[in-house]
Structure formats: structure tokens, C-alpha cells
Design an enzyme around this catalytic site. Structure first.
Site, PDB file in Angstrom:
ATOM      1  N   GLU A   1       0.819  -1.206   0.000  1.00  0.00           N
ATOM      2  CA  GLU A   1       0.000   0.000   0.000  1.00  0.00           C
ATOM      3  C   GLU A   1       0.862   1.269   0.000  1.00  0.00           C
ATOM      4  O   GLU A   1       1.739   1.449   0.860  1.00  0.00           O
ATOM      5  CB  GLU A   1      -0.935  -0.019   1.227  1.00  0.00           C
ATOM      6  CG  GLU A   1      -1.844   1.193   1.361  1.00  0.00           C
ATOM      7  CD  GLU A   1      -2.738   1.425   0.146  1.00  0.00           C
ATOM      8  OE1 GLU A   1      -3.365   0.461  -0.319  1.00  0.00           O
ATOM      9  OE2 GLU A   1      -2.791   2.575  -0.335  1.00  0.00           O
TER      10      GLU A   1
ATOM     11  N   THR B   1      -5.920   1.507  -5.448  1.00  0.00           N
ATOM     12  CA  THR B   1      -5.519   0.099  -5.298  1.00  0.00           C
ATOM     13  C   THR B   1      -6.190  -0.779  -6.338  1.00  0.00           C
ATOM     14  O   THR B   1      -5.547  -1.639  -6.954  1.00  0.00           O
ATOM     15  CB  THR B   1      -5.899  -0.464  -3.910  1.00  0.00           C
ATOM     16  OG1 THR B   1      -5.408   0.395  -2.897  1.00  0.00           O
ATOM     17  CG2 THR B   1      -5.308  -1.856  -3.707  1.00  0.00           C
TER      18      THR B   1
ATOM     19  N   ASP C   1       1.504  -0.037  -4.881  1.00  0.00           N
ATOM     20  CA  ASP C   1       0.275   0.047  -5.678  1.00  0.00           C
ATOM     21  C   ASP C   1       0.085   1.407  -6.357  1.00  0.00           C
ATOM     22  O   ASP C   1      -0.429   1.481  -7.473  1.00  0.00           O
ATOM     23  CB  ASP C   1      -0.969  -0.394  -4.879  1.00  0.00           C
ATOM     24  CG  ASP C   1      -1.314   0.508  -3.703  1.00  0.00           C
ATOM     25  OD1 ASP C   1      -0.485   1.365  -3.317  1.00  0.00           O
ATOM     26  OD2 ASP C   1      -2.426   0.344  -3.151  1.00  0.00           O
ATOM     27  N   HIS C   2       0.501   2.492  -5.683  1.00  0.00           N
ATOM     28  CA  HIS C   2       0.338   3.848  -6.230  1.00  0.00           C
ATOM     29  C   HIS C   2       1.009   4.802  -5.254  1.00  0.00           C
ATOM     30  O   HIS C   2       1.472   4.394  -4.195  1.00  0.00           O
ATOM     31  CB  HIS C   2      -1.148   4.207  -6.413  1.00  0.00           C
ATOM     32  CG  HIS C   2      -1.965   3.944  -5.178  1.00  0.00           C
ATOM     33  ND1 HIS C   2      -1.899   4.739  -4.058  1.00  0.00           N
ATOM     34  CD2 HIS C   2      -2.808   2.930  -4.862  1.00  0.00           C
ATOM     35  CE1 HIS C   2      -2.698   4.250  -3.125  1.00  0.00           C
ATOM     36  NE2 HIS C   2      -3.246   3.132  -3.574  1.00  0.00           N
TER      37      HIS C   2
ATOM     38  N   HIS D   1      -1.521   3.364   4.751  1.00  0.00           N
ATOM     39  CA  HIS D   1      -2.562   4.044   3.975  1.00  0.00           C
ATOM     40  C   HIS D   1      -2.795   5.431   4.569  1.00  0.00           C
ATOM     41  O   HIS D   1      -2.766   5.604   5.783  1.00  0.00           O
ATOM     42  CB  HIS D   1      -3.860   3.220   4.031  1.00  0.00           C
ATOM     43  CG  HIS D   1      -4.897   3.656   3.046  1.00  0.00           C
ATOM     44  ND1 HIS D   1      -5.595   4.842   3.168  1.00  0.00           N
ATOM     45  CD2 HIS D   1      -5.348   3.067   1.912  1.00  0.00           C
ATOM     46  CE1 HIS D   1      -6.423   4.965   2.160  1.00  0.00           C
ATOM     47  NE2 HIS D   1      -6.295   3.905   1.377  1.00  0.00           N
TER      48      HIS D   1
END
Ligand code: GP9
Ligand code: MN
Length: 406
Positions: free
Chosen positions: A38, A82, A256-257, A197
């Protein structure tokens, strides 16, 4: 389905590679353990905060002779975050320019990695301690061909072992082991972490390093939660070794980003010791780490290949020795020489070895200087527009309905 032949022709001419992959079949019949990390960005790798390493385990993993590490690997997600990164990875198609394809096109036909691996005798499963309806995963995962989803109901979650979005990553991996050890082999198992996150909350007792000190609490808090995730992955590796799974598997770790948006550019420029974050710097901040760890391989190294999430499906299939010539996809095997030489971000930005196209300008890839003579750069941005449209047409028209996978 009238557009399908045109798209297939484009894929055959522009995307499809010819050369043999250096690693074709190297992981034949092995388990694939995929960790979606994440919000992990590349700028923290081999970097420090307050004099402390942020990701000591991942840094050591880069040096490991069984690891290929990709330092110029970009996330290509949009609003679906995600879920977009999952969509890219499983399909080698682009996510949509707006919204989340997981919500809008979950009933489409796909020819995704889990389905293809299922056809080869793999068991395919996802581990993620969130409700199965979040991002419509309970609808989308069957469409992608996943056999099973261990969602929040598979875990024991209480006040003590959760923070922020839910179950902390360390107990997440720990509790997953009892399921993982009973899966029929070979399997493809995807683990999606959660602790790192936004807004990056972490209990004091889980903090191994101090926060950063800037005007952005988001950036400040990011470092201790990244470190926590790094430690959780380290513990997971140990559990895989202790259970004997490690030697029968390959392990892929991918960010993921981005976690830090451009709202925090002022603090980011201070951390990176730059006067400002230019459009070029912004693109370079879209890099997320990719590790491909092949126990016993011994030939791994860090690579500067320009690459992105679109490349995972063809790469994983090739590592497992699975041909997919008739497939429609927009990425390349990372271990083939004649790869298409660009990566498209979802907003139309383009990255090559030589330049970065963003904001209607072309920048030198290495120096970040604006290029005045850059015809090929502008031409490529047109190709990329077409490529993104082709991918969108497949999704909007549900074109895999007409696709004969043989
Ligand atoms: C939700 C988790 C986070 O289940 O995957 O999603 P994000 O907000 O990063 O898109
Ligand atoms: Mn995410």
C-alpha cells in the site's frame, strides 16, 4: 466486436515482443506470492529520515542475488487507486480515465492472469483484511478468475491489533499463514497490505523510527508507517522460510500507487532537498518499487528498465513458462530485450529512456531540462493516446466477449 481485429493488429505490431525472454520458465510450477504494498513509493527506497533508513529490509532485498529490482517502474493508476493497480496487474489493460473499473465494469468478460493460471492448474486467491464488497471486489474477483478471497471475515480483528483502516500488516501476514499453508499447490496468492494508507496512522508501540518534521503531517507520518510495512514484509519472509513455502515460490512485491499527493509538494521538496517539485519531478515521484525475488536464482540485480504495472501479467506468465500469443494486452515481459520503449501513465504522460512527456512539454529523462527539439517525444504522445483509447474500447465494449482464447 468490429474494433477487435484493429486492436489485435496494434497489439501484434506495437506490443508483442519477438525475442526469447531471458527468464522464460525459470519459475515453472512454482507458487507466486504477490505482495501489493500500500502506497509504497520509490523515493523512500535507500533513503533516510532523521538519519535512519526508512526501508532497511527492502534495501537489503535489493542487494540479494535472488532479487531483480526495478528502479524505473511506474504506477499507472487513476481514481480507482488500489483497485486500478490490481486491474493493471491482472489484465495488462489500462484502468479507466475516470472512476474505478472495478465498480463500473465488474460484469465484463476478461482473460485475466488468475483465469489463465487457473487453466494451468494453479489455485488463485487474494488475502486482504477489508470487507469483500469494498471496491466491488466480491463481484470483480470472480470475473478475473480468482478462486477465493480471504477478506476481513477470515481474520480476527480487535482494538489491539488494528489501526486506521483495520487489521495491522504484521498480524495480517501472521494470521494469513494458517490459510496459506493449507492451499493446494501451485498457487497464485495476492496479499494486499493496509497499514501504510493515508492518513498513515500508527500506534506508538509500532513506531521504529521518528516522524519527519515539516508542514505536512501526511508526509511526516508516512515514514514510520512505511517502516512498519517494511518490517511486516520482513516477518512474512521469515514465516515463508520457516514453513518451507519460500523455496517453492517466487515473491513479487509492488507498490500500488503514490501515498503522498502533490498537495504536499512543499514538504516533499524540502525532504528531497529541491527548490521545487517540477512537472518532471512529479512524474518521477510516480515511481513505485517492484521486486521480483526468485529463491535460489542467484542472478538478480537492480535494473533501470522503463517499466510499469501494465508489464506484470506478461512477465509473470513468462516466468512460469506460459505462452499467451493470442492474448490482447498492452505491456511486455520485463526480461525481453525488444520491449516497446515507453510507459504510458493513465493521464497520457509518457516516459522513455530519453525523455518524459508531461504537461504538454518534453523533458530530458536524466537532467529534467525542457527539450526544445523533441518531435519523436510529441509523436509518441499521440501513439499513447491511441493505445489508451484501444484499452478503453475493450472495457467500454466488453470486447473480450468476442475473444476466442483457444
Ligand atoms: C482498500 C484498500 C485501499 O481495501 O485496498 O484502497 P486505496 O484507498 O488505496 O485505493
Ligand atoms: Mn492503495
Amino acid at each position: 466486436g468490429s474494433e477487435l481485429p484493429t486492436i489485435k493488429e496494434y497489439v501484434d505490431n506495437v506490443i508483442e515482443t519477438n525475442g526469447e525472454s531471458e527468464l522464460f520458465g525459470v519459475a515453472k510450477d512454482k507458487n507466486v506470492i504477490f505482495i501489493s504494498a500500500e502506497s509504497l513509493q520509490t523515493f523512500v527506497i535507500n533513503n533516510t529520515v532523521n538519519g535512519q533508513e526508512v526501508t532497511p529490509f527492502l534495501n537489503r532485498l535489493i542487494e540479494d542475488e535472488d532479487t531483480y529490482y526495478f528502479e524505473n517502474f511506474y504506477h499507472q493508476t487513476e481514481q480507482g487507486k488500489t483497485s486500478d493497480s490490481e486491474f493493471l496487474t491482472e489484465n495488462s489493460l489500462y484502468p479507466l480515465p475516470r472512476g474505478a473499473v472495478f465498480y463500473t465494469h465488474a460484469q465484463n468478460d476478461y482473460y485475466a492472469l488468475p483465469e489463465m493460471l487457473g487453466n494451468e492448474g494453479y489455485h488463485t486467491t487474494v488475502f486482504h483484511a477489508n470487507n469483500d464488497s469494498f471496491y466491488n471486489r466480491d463481484q470483480m474477483y470472480p470475473s478475473l478468475g480468482f478462486d477465493h478471497f480471504y477478506d476481513v471475515d477470515a481474520y480476527e480483528v480487535n482494538d489491539y491489533n488494528s489501526v486506521g483502516w483495520g487489521l495491522k500488516d504484521k498480524p495480517f501476514f501472521e494470521q494469513s499463514m494458517k490459510y496459506l499453508t493449507t492451499l493446494t499447490e501451485p498457487y497464485y496468492a495476492k496479499f494486499i497490505t493496509l497499514t501504510n494508507h493515508f492518513p498513515f496512522e500508527l500506534d506508538e508501540m509500532d513506531k521504529s523510527i521518528e516522524r519527519y518534521d515539516s508542514n505536512s503531517n501526511t508526509l511526516n507520518n508516512y515514514f514510520p508507517t512505511v517502516r512498519y510495512m517494511d518490517e511486516s514484509i520482513e516477518e512474512f519472509f521469515q514465516m515463508l522460510k520457516d514453513s518451507g513455502i519460500y523455496d517453492k515460490s517466487i515473491i513479487i512485491i509492488m507498490g500500488d500507487h503514490y501515498g503522498i499527493s502533490s498537495n504536499h509538494n512543499k514538504a516533499m521538496s524540502m525532504y528531497l532537498e529541491k527548490d521545487e517539485i517540477t512537472p518532471y519531478d512529479h512524474v518521477q515521484l510516480q515511481r513505485v518499487p517492484l521486486f521480483i525475488h526468485i529463491p535460489g536464482h542467484g542472478k538478480g540485480e537492480a535494473r533501470s528498465t522503463i517499466s510499469g504495472q501494465i508489464d506484470l501479467k506478461p512477465t509473470i506468465l513468462s516466468l512460469l513458462g506460459i505462452e499467451h500469443k493470442d492474448d490482447i494486452y498492452f505491456g511486455n515481459d520485463l526480461f525481453v530485450d525488444d520491449r516497446k520503449d515507453y510507459i504510458a501513465l493513465r493521464n497520457g504522460d509518457v516516459i522513455t529512456n530519453d525523455y518524459i512527456y508531461t504537461n504538454d512539454s518534453c523533458y530530458d529523462f536524466t537532467s529534467g531540462e525542457v527539450l526544445e527539439e523533441a518531435d519523436t517525444c510529441f509523436e509518441l504522445s499521440e501513439t499513447v493516446k491511441k493505445e489508451l483509447e484501444y484499452s478503453d474500447s475493450i472495457i467500454y465494449g466488453d470486447l473480450f466477449r468476442f475473444f476466442d482464447s483457444r
